[in-house]
Design an enzyme around this catalytic site. Sequence first.
Site, PDB file in Angstrom:
ATOM      1  N   GLY A  18       0.840  -1.184   0.000  1.00  0.00           N
ATOM      2  CA  GLY A  18       0.000   0.000   0.000  1.00  0.00           C
ATOM      3  C   GLY A  18       0.881   1.242   0.000  1.00  0.00           C
ATOM      4  O   GLY A  18       2.050   1.194  -0.400  1.00  0.00           O
ATOM      5  N   SER A  46      -6.322  -0.766   2.089  1.00  0.00           N
ATOM      6  CA  SER A  46      -7.019   0.384   2.658  1.00  0.00           C
ATOM      7  C   SER A  46      -6.535   1.687   2.036  1.00  0.00           C
ATOM      8  O   SER A  46      -7.259   2.687   2.024  1.00  0.00           O
ATOM      9  CB  SER A  46      -6.799   0.439   4.173  1.00  0.00           C
ATOM     10  OG  SER A  46      -7.392  -0.674   4.815  1.00  0.00           O
ATOM     11  N   SER A  47      -5.305   1.690   1.521  1.00  0.00           N
ATOM     12  CA  SER A  47      -4.731   2.922   0.973  1.00  0.00           C
ATOM     13  C   SER A  47      -5.609   3.527  -0.114  1.00  0.00           C
ATOM     14  O   SER A  47      -5.828   4.734  -0.165  1.00  0.00           O
ATOM     15  CB  SER A  47      -3.334   2.641   0.400  1.00  0.00           C
ATOM     16  OG  SER A  47      -2.427   2.289   1.418  1.00  0.00           O
ATOM     17  N   GLY A  52     -10.289  11.371   2.752  1.00  0.00           N
ATOM     18  CA  GLY A  52     -10.123  12.737   3.235  1.00  0.00           C
ATOM     19  C   GLY A  52      -8.894  13.451   2.733  1.00  0.00           C
ATOM     20  O   GLY A  52      -8.982  14.456   2.031  1.00  0.00           O
ATOM     21  N   GLY A  53      -7.707  12.984   3.077  1.00  0.00           N
ATOM     22  CA  GLY A  53      -6.498  13.628   2.617  1.00  0.00           C
ATOM     23  C   GLY A  53      -5.381  13.563   3.627  1.00  0.00           C
ATOM     24  O   GLY A  53      -5.322  12.656   4.457  1.00  0.00           O
ATOM     25  N   GLU A 118     -11.536  19.125   8.790  1.00  0.00           N
ATOM     26  CA  GLU A 118     -12.081  17.879   9.335  1.00  0.00           C
ATOM     27  C   GLU A 118     -12.157  17.973  10.845  1.00  0.00           C
ATOM     28  O   GLU A 118     -11.649  18.924  11.456  1.00  0.00           O
ATOM     29  CB  GLU A 118     -11.227  16.675   8.880  1.00  0.00           C
ATOM     30  CG  GLU A 118     -11.322  16.433   7.383  1.00  0.00           C
ATOM     31  CD  GLU A 118     -10.591  15.186   6.921  1.00  0.00           C
ATOM     32  OE1 GLU A 118     -10.660  14.896   5.719  1.00  0.00           O
ATOM     33  OE2 GLU A 118      -9.954  14.505   7.747  1.00  0.00           O
ATOM     34  N   ARG A 277     -13.506  12.061  16.771  1.00  0.00           N
ATOM     35  CA  ARG A 277     -14.189  10.898  16.208  1.00  0.00           C
ATOM     36  C   ARG A 277     -14.801   9.996  17.260  1.00  0.00           C
ATOM     37  O   ARG A 277     -15.879   9.436  17.048  1.00  0.00           O
ATOM     38  CB  ARG A 277     -13.207  10.098  15.335  1.00  0.00           C
ATOM     39  CG  ARG A 277     -12.949  10.762  14.003  1.00  0.00           C
ATOM     40  CD  ARG A 277     -12.088   9.912  13.107  1.00  0.00           C
ATOM     41  NE  ARG A 277     -12.052  10.486  11.765  1.00  0.00           N
ATOM     42  CZ  ARG A 277     -11.338   9.997  10.775  1.00  0.00           C
ATOM     43  NH1 ARG A 277     -10.604   8.915  10.949  1.00  0.00           N
ATOM     44  NH2 ARG A 277     -11.358  10.569   9.586  1.00  0.00           N
ATOM     45  N   HIS A 336     -12.436   1.537  11.555  1.00  0.00           N
ATOM     46  CA  HIS A 336     -11.768   2.302  10.500  1.00  0.00           C
ATOM     47  C   HIS A 336     -10.255   2.331  10.612  1.00  0.00           C
ATOM     48  O   HIS A 336      -9.561   2.178   9.612  1.00  0.00           O
ATOM     49  CB  HIS A 336     -12.320   3.730  10.526  1.00  0.00           C
ATOM     50  CG  HIS A 336     -11.768   4.620   9.464  1.00  0.00           C
ATOM     51  ND1 HIS A 336     -11.915   4.355   8.120  1.00  0.00           N
ATOM     52  CD2 HIS A 336     -11.064   5.788   9.542  1.00  0.00           C
ATOM     53  CE1 HIS A 336     -11.338   5.309   7.415  1.00  0.00           C
ATOM     54  NE2 HIS A 336     -10.806   6.187   8.247  1.00  0.00           N
ATOM     55  N   SER A 376      -2.929  10.171   9.530  1.00  0.00           N
ATOM     56  CA  SER A 376      -2.303   8.888   9.191  1.00  0.00           C
ATOM     57  C   SER A 376      -1.485   8.978   7.904  1.00  0.00           C
ATOM     58  O   SER A 376      -0.399   8.395   7.805  1.00  0.00           O
ATOM     59  CB  SER A 376      -3.355   7.792   9.074  1.00  0.00           C
ATOM     60  OG  SER A 376      -4.399   8.192   8.220  1.00  0.00           O
ATOM     61  N   LEU A 377      -1.998   9.696   6.889  1.00  0.00           N
ATOM     62  CA  LEU A 377      -1.233   9.832   5.653  1.00  0.00           C
ATOM     63  C   LEU A 377       0.024  10.665   5.892  1.00  0.00           C
ATOM     64  O   LEU A 377       1.095  10.362   5.351  1.00  0.00           O
ATOM     65  CB  LEU A 377      -2.086  10.457   4.554  1.00  0.00           C
ATOM     66  CG  LEU A 377      -3.206   9.586   3.973  1.00  0.00           C
ATOM     67  CD1 LEU A 377      -3.926  10.317   2.848  1.00  0.00           C
ATOM     68  CD2 LEU A 377      -2.662   8.258   3.454  1.00  0.00           C
TER      69      LEU A 377
END
Length: 513
Positions: A18, A46-47, A52-53, A118, A277, A336, A376-377
């Site tokens: 990924g 999942s990637s 979202g970004g 977000e 969240r 998630h 996370s990204l």
Amino acid sequence: MTAYIHDIGGAPVIIGAGLAGLMTALHLAPQPVVLFSRAPLGTDTSSTLAQGGLAASLGEDDSPDLHLADTLAAGDGLCDEQMARRVVEAAPVAVENLIRLGVPFDRALDGQLRLGLEAAHSRRRIVHVADATGHELFHALLAVARRTRSITIMEGATALRLVVAEGGIVGLLAVLHSGVFALPTRRVVLATGGIGGLFCDTTNPLASFGHGLALAACAGAELSDLEFVQFHATALDCPRRPMPLISEAVRGEGALLVDEHGRRFLSDTPGAELASRDVVARAIAHQLAAGHRVYLDARRCLGQKFAKRFPAIDAACKQAGIDPAAMPIPVRPAAHYHMGGVAVDAEGRSSVSGLWACGEVARTGLHGANRLASNSLAELVATAAWVGGCIAGTSAGWQWPRMPAMVAVRPDPSSIRQEVSNALGIVRNGKALSAAVANLLPIAVGDTAAAEPALVALLMAIAALKREESRGSHYRSDFPCRDAAAALPSRLTLCTAFENAVALSWQRSERSC
């Protein structure tokens, strides 16, 4: 009979193709590296589903200090502040690197990057490609990786076991096209993603059951914070699995959460629809448990503009018979993201020599008890560079090790999903967790297709049982308060986990008698 692969023996091996795996492989170039992909590239990851970004402090009103403050607040006292600062400071540079690699982030008419908002972010700082950021990032990186001659991609290759001798990695066993092979190496990177496939309601591919965690645990690596599972508040409430994600960015544009009567039930909650969240997910779960339906209403804030701003979400909704421009979207929480994982240091090294981890499978300390959206990204892009730099400074130093014989079994978590969902869902309690430990133990030590997924679920259940408080994404109905004395990461190894599991199972059987 196990065959050895000779021509690439000794090269670093990255398990998982990924975004984390691809980024690490690219940072290792021109050093030869082997990249394992369990499925054909671009599927079962999942990637490619990430919408979202990437969070980075790029706005004139923003700064790494503000990004750090939001990250620490969301992490609820469990973030590693030093690591968090390092990541948020690296995030703007990570965006620049991705642009150079060909990622077409959305831009305003003046050419500036378009920044989204977000939940729990105090500023607009999410760079994105419409609502398909992960898909676009993945294919941009894959195109570069395919052109990079030092990267050997093995599609259809699944790691079976990491082989350890004298406290360090010496090789691995894997299966390729139904044949088992051995690959000598002293450098392995786990980039296998998360654990959402253990749950009935999930936004992750169903095969994402924590494969990397099982490999690391069986190699003796220390795992941390396995109890912290983030449930995205707004997955599309439909029969599809994985469930289509209704990005938090939709709420960032002003969409409201309402019940079947149109009542906005989060209006009195600090942050309302853009609270953290865990808060939003629990509020929705409470409404569902009370017999209500929950909808995300974007008709006023977006209306006919919905399809242009969120084309992938619009398509998923219309496939389910819903027009977001004219109808509220039915939603429910779904597993998630996993904040826990293989415990790693600042360079991605695990407690086992020669074993690194990157991406969701790693516990770096950035996310703490609750991940801030789109961090996370940023994390995986930044840490992939650090992992690659660390590995590049090591030598191969390998020799042909003795490899144990193994039979390839395709893992299947389907038989334990209900157990995991019941015990490790949004609201937990000691009784259900203890029962899950007792039920999962015999499966985890067996030889069925459910053994490896059950092992991961067992480790998670023990970690959740040991944390007798509520913090971030971990909510215990029998311990509903936050315990200041418990503000430390949890630590677990396979040995201590089995000791706990056997003791718990024995106590339960004694009470039953």
